[in-house]
Design an enzyme around this catalytic site. Sequence first.
Site, PDB file in Angstrom:
ATOM      1  N   LYS A   1       0.840  -1.206   0.000  1.00  0.00           N
ATOM      2  CA  LYS A   1       0.000   0.000   0.000  1.00  0.00           C
ATOM      3  C   LYS A   1       0.877   1.259   0.000  1.00  0.00           C
ATOM      4  CE  LYS A   1      -3.846  -2.405   2.093  1.00  0.00           C
ATOM      5  NZ  LYS A   1      -4.455  -2.928   3.317  1.00  0.00           N
TER       6      LYS A   1
ATOM      7  N   GLN B   1      -4.358  -1.613   9.600  1.00  0.00           N
ATOM      8  CA  GLN B   1      -4.397  -2.952   9.001  1.00  0.00           C
ATOM      9  C   GLN B   1      -5.057  -3.942   9.964  1.00  0.00           C
ATOM     10  OE1 GLN B   1      -3.234  -3.628   5.768  1.00  0.00           O
ATOM     11  NE2 GLN B   1      -4.227  -5.605   6.093  1.00  0.00           N
TER      12      GLN B   1
ATOM     13  N   ASP C   1     -10.789   3.157   4.448  1.00  0.00           N
ATOM     14  CA  ASP C   1     -11.231   1.766   4.371  1.00  0.00           C
ATOM     15  C   ASP C   1     -12.756   1.688   4.345  1.00  0.00           C
ATOM     16  OD1 ASP C   1      -9.803  -0.510   3.980  1.00  0.00           O
ATOM     17  OD2 ASP C   1      -9.362  -0.902   6.100  1.00  0.00           O
TER      18      ASP C   1
END
Length: 301
Positions: A61, A105, A128
């Site tokens: 990422k 994460q 997200d």
Amino acid sequence: MIAEARAAEAAIIDGRAFADTLGERIARQVGDFAAQTGRAPGLAVVLVGTDPASEIYVRSKGRMARKLGMESFEHVLPASVSQAELMALVARLNADEAVDGILVQLPLPGDLDSLAVIEAIDPSKDVDGLHPVNAGYLASGLPGLVSCTPLGCLMLLQDSLGDLSGLDAIVVGRSILVGKPMAQLLLGANCTVTMAHSRTRDLAAKVGRADIVVAAVGSAEMIRGEWIKPGATVIDVGTSRVIRDGRTCLVGDVDFAGASQRARAITPVPGGVGPMTIMTLMHNTLIAAYRRTGLSAPKID
Ligand code: NAP
């Protein structure tokens, strides 16, 4: 993007090719944003612990953000970090003007409370799309930030089928990460949506009625090829590692060989949904940067 496969077999929906062209468009918009504001969009990724798969995701990422011209801020914390320390980092990132997107994460190791961390992220930086405020915007049909994987699936479907209005869709799996936002996106695109899960009765018959099948379970090849309605479009989100001929390989939730004999188009695993997820994260970071700056966000997809 569809590459024609052999006659009578489904076309392959090439997520990698679509993600590459989406990335080129995002990189151009990143340049425009920087020209207008004097700074690049910033993505902060937080990794807790040393899970090897999570380490790979976080590194890729950061690498992709830099490749597209964004700022990447990577925060690696030990698995022993306390909930309070993690929440304090999220608070600092919320307050940091150089940070437009925050991604923690998941899964978090040990007893750390993921929901509390997600709820602590400023919804305008929740790239997200997991914050309940963003889930609520999606359910209300209002602009917010949408969970990356289902957003990528919708882009692939619209690229493959055009207008989705009136089509019968089934989403197998009802997680907050994939299934629920996917169903909301399809509803927003005027599909008639069935949501299936582990308690669904006669899944085969329900799948067999759908023009669009999105599978997000995590159970290797559980959706049999013969269930698929002839001419349906199949998006396979699932990823499972299985041993075949003594080698470990990645397979989806759908029996790809069987489904390819009936579907009009299908995503492969790997190379379908996976490459889209990272690119929609970049998309969300750019959108968040525009909105936070008060500039109108460009339409990128
Ligand atoms: P999850 O949270 O474990 O949810 C799985 C869902 O599948 C649940 O809603 C569950 O139903 C349902 N389910 C389980 N067994 C079923 C069955 N026999 N029939 C019908 N439904 C069943 O998983 P997730 O986070 O949504 O992820 C799903 C899969 O997608 C995983 O393989 C994951 O690795 C993959 N994934 C891939 C990407 C990518 O970028 N490629 C991104 C995200 C996820 P209940 O709610 O009733 O338990």
